[in-house]
Write a protein that holds these residues in place. Structure first.
Motif, PDB file in Angstrom:
ATOM      1  N   ALA A 177      41.038  33.843  36.800  1.00  0.00           N
ATOM      2  CA  ALA A 177      42.116  34.527  37.592  1.00  0.00           C
ATOM      3  C   ALA A 177      43.086  35.923  36.479  1.00  0.00           C
ATOM      4  N   THR A 178      42.180  36.038  35.542  1.00  0.00           N
ATOM      5  CA  THR A 178      42.578  37.977  35.193  1.00  0.00           C
ATOM      6  C   THR A 178      42.190  38.165  36.623  1.00  0.00           C
ATOM      7  N   ASP A 179      40.449  37.658  36.838  1.00  0.00           N
ATOM      8  CA  ASP A 179      39.791  38.876  38.014  1.00  0.00           C
ATOM      9  C   ASP A 179      40.249  38.794  38.898  1.00  0.00           C
ATOM     10  N   ARG A 180      41.382  37.667  39.602  1.00  0.00           N
ATOM     11  CA  ARG A 180      42.153  37.893  40.529  1.00  0.00           C
ATOM     12  C   ARG A 180      43.202  38.405  40.653  1.00  0.00           C
ATOM     13  N   GLU A 181      44.338  38.714  39.220  1.00  0.00           N
ATOM     14  CA  GLU A 181      44.433  39.349  38.943  1.00  0.00           C
ATOM     15  C   GLU A 181      44.150  41.157  39.404  1.00  0.00           C
ATOM     16  N   LEU A 182      43.184  40.803  38.925  1.00  0.00           N
ATOM     17  CA  LEU A 182      42.915  42.616  39.354  1.00  0.00           C
ATOM     18  C   LEU A 182      42.475  42.862  40.289  1.00  0.00           C
TER      19      LEU A 182
ATOM     20  N   SER B 159      32.368  37.855  38.240  1.00  0.00           N
ATOM     21  CA  SER B 159      32.766  36.721  38.107  1.00  0.00           C
ATOM     22  C   SER B 159      33.216  35.702  39.186  1.00  0.00           C
ATOM     23  N   LEU B 160      34.105  36.200  39.927  1.00  0.00           N
ATOM     24  CA  LEU B 160      34.833  35.998  41.004  1.00  0.00           C
ATOM     25  C   LEU B 160      33.284  35.590  42.642  1.00  0.00           C
ATOM     26  N   ALA B 161      32.701  36.269  42.250  1.00  0.00           N
ATOM     27  CA  ALA B 161      31.448  36.454  43.784  1.00  0.00           C
ATOM     28  C   ALA B 161      30.237  35.297  42.735  1.00  0.00           C
ATOM     29  N   LEU B 162      30.315  35.182  41.226  1.00  0.00           N
ATOM     30  CA  LEU B 162      29.649  33.789  40.856  1.00  0.00           C
ATOM     31  C   LEU B 162      30.911  32.261  41.019  1.00  0.00           C
ATOM     32  N   GLU B 163      31.694  32.672  41.463  1.00  0.00           N
ATOM     33  CA  GLU B 163      32.682  31.457  41.757  1.00  0.00           C
ATOM     34  C   GLU B 163      32.010  31.397  43.254  1.00  0.00           C
ATOM     35  N   ALA B 164      32.299  32.164  44.455  1.00  0.00           N
ATOM     36  CA  ALA B 164      32.087  31.724  45.940  1.00  0.00           C
ATOM     37  C   ALA B 164      30.718  31.618  45.501  1.00  0.00           C
TER      38      ALA B 164
ATOM     39  N   ARG C  79      44.424  41.870  43.313  1.00  0.00           N
ATOM     40  CA  ARG C  79      45.611  41.873  42.946  1.00  0.00           C
ATOM     41  C   ARG C  79      46.347  43.037  43.023  1.00  0.00           C
ATOM     42  N   ARG C  80      45.815  43.774  41.353  1.00  0.00           N
ATOM     43  CA  ARG C  80      46.723  44.645  41.642  1.00  0.00           C
ATOM     44  C   ARG C  80      45.869  46.417  42.464  1.00  0.00           C
ATOM     45  N   VAL C  81      44.734  45.787  42.016  1.00  0.00           N
ATOM     46  CA  VAL C  81      43.534  46.912  43.205  1.00  0.00           C
ATOM     47  C   VAL C  81      44.066  47.373  44.260  1.00  0.00           C
ATOM     48  N   THR C  82      44.129  46.047  44.806  1.00  0.00           N
ATOM     49  CA  THR C  82      44.712  46.348  46.558  1.00  0.00           C
ATOM     50  C   THR C  82      45.827  46.878  46.502  1.00  0.00           C
ATOM     51  N   GLU C  83      46.948  46.512  45.891  1.00  0.00           N
ATOM     52  CA  GLU C  83      48.438  46.843  45.903  1.00  0.00           C
ATOM     53  C   GLU C  83      48.131  48.314  44.965  1.00  0.00           C
ATOM     54  N   GLU C  84      47.500  48.577  44.414  1.00  0.00           N
ATOM     55  CA  GLU C  84      47.365  49.889  44.080  1.00  0.00           C
ATOM     56  C   GLU C  84      46.538  51.254  45.661  1.00  0.00           C
ATOM     57  N   THR C  85      45.700  50.348  45.585  1.00  0.00           N
ATOM     58  CA  THR C  85      44.832  51.179  47.096  1.00  0.00           C
ATOM     59  C   THR C  85      45.076  51.454  48.195  1.00  0.00           C
ATOM     60  N   GLY C  86      45.427  49.612  48.492  1.00  0.00           N
ATOM     61  CA  GLY C  86      45.077  49.266  49.867  1.00  0.00           C
ATOM     62  C   GLY C  86      44.001  48.935  50.087  1.00  0.00           C
ATOM     63  N   ILE C  87      43.392  48.617  49.174  1.00  0.00           N
ATOM     64  CA  ILE C  87      41.211  48.153  49.639  1.00  0.00           C
ATOM     65  C   ILE C  87      41.838  46.503  48.870  1.00  0.00           C
ATOM     66  N   PRO C  88      40.418  45.435  50.224  1.00  0.00           N
ATOM     67  CA  PRO C  88      39.886  44.527  49.433  1.00  0.00           C
ATOM     68  C   PRO C  88      39.734  44.604  47.722  1.00  0.00           C
ATOM     69  N   ALA C  89      39.066  43.478  46.910  1.00  0.00           N
ATOM     70  CA  ALA C  89      39.086  43.630  46.087  1.00  0.00           C
ATOM     71  C   ALA C  89      37.704  42.661  45.714  1.00  0.00           C
ATOM     72  N   THR C  90      36.455  42.797  44.824  1.00  0.00           N
ATOM     73  CA  THR C  90      36.467  41.094  44.512  1.00  0.00           C
ATOM     74  C   THR C  90      35.809  42.055  42.844  1.00  0.00           C
ATOM     75  N   THR C  91      35.130  40.868  42.467  1.00  0.00           N
ATOM     76  CA  THR C  91      34.760  40.832  40.732  1.00  0.00           C
ATOM     77  C   THR C  91      33.310  40.625  40.620  1.00  0.00           C
TER      78      THR C  91
END
Length: 250
Positions: A94-99, A115-120, A101-113
């Motif tokens: 959930a912290t990575d999802r928040e990260l 850990s989220l790639a592992l989840e997928a 969200r903040r990156v995309t809000e700041e830059t307008g660019i989709p983001a991943t990590t």
């Protein structure tokens, strides 16, 4: 002027932006080696302070450092920004999802990590029983395993090198990594994780998967794989980096 990446490039090329820990020697090497199989995709890098044997932000991200790195990457207008770092597994997905969200809000660019790639990847594999191989010391290994278990994963085996300094993770020999992977494979997990983005495990994944008959998910490879999917480029050209490229889409 918006920093958001264009949805379509006229030359059909794509760019992946990677945020890496500052003491990391592996992320750029592996990312560039992987993208050699995808010549239409370029990799670009920014760093956030993570170094030494003591984490200055043990229970959270250095948000200023992370967002500064993202802003710098955004000036090159990549199609995706990925945090190619493994800490999210201890903080919670959930912290990575928040990260993101903040990156995309700041830059307008989709983001991943990673850990989220592992989840997928685990969801697509239907994998819940995992084995974990890392370079970490015992206390951090325990924290990592507890993080995976909070996500509903069952850790059936684990091995670690006992190294404290972040920079030294990159020096673990190939044969030592392979030995740990073979050791945890005896527990017959659904998947083996090589977890730490300064841990040079990616190069041996394909051969060990073929030897052991088990999927091996490397934290650096995961972030690149997920980024490639986000730009519609992941395919069998990446097969030498493991089963992730056998049509396992997030």
């Amino acid at each position: 002027m918006s920093l958001a990446s264009p949805s379509l490039r006229p030359d059909c090329r794509a760019a992946l932006g990677m945020i890496t820990p500052s003491a990391n020697l592996v992320v750029e090497r592996v990312t560039c080696a992987m993208l050699a199989d995808f010549p239409e995709v370029s990799g670009h890098f920014s760093r956030t302070p993570v170094f030494g044997a003591r984490d200055l932000h043990p229970d959270d991200y250095d948000w200023d450092g992370m967002l500064t790195a993202a802003r710098l990457l955004a000036q090159a207008r990549p199609d995706v920004i990925a945090w190619n770092g493994s800490k999210g597994a201890t903080l919670g997905f959930a912290t990575d999802r928040e990260l993101c969200r903040r990156v995309t809000e700041e830059t307008g660019i989709p983001a991943t990590t990673s850990s989220l790639a592992l989840e997928a990847a685990l969801a697509r594999l239907g994998a819940r029983r995992i084995a974990v191989v890392t370079p970490y010391v015992t206390d951090y290994q325990a924290k990592l395993i507890a993080g995976f278990e909070r996500e509903g994963l069952e850790v059936v085996a684990q091995a670690h090198s006992g190294i404290a300094d972040n920079l030294d993770y990159a020096a673990v020999p190939d044969d030592a990594i392979a030995a740990m992977i073979r050791d945890v494979a005896a527990a017959k997990p659904d998947a083996i994780l090589t977890w730490c983005t300064n841990f040079p495990a990616a190069y041996g994944v394909d051969a060990l998967e073929r030897e052991l008959g088990l999927p091996i998910l490397d934290s650096v490879t995961l972030a690149v794989w997920h980024g490639l999917h986000m730009v519609g480029r992941a395919d069998f050209r990446g097969r030498r980096w493991g089963r992730l490229f056998d049509g396992i889409a997030p």
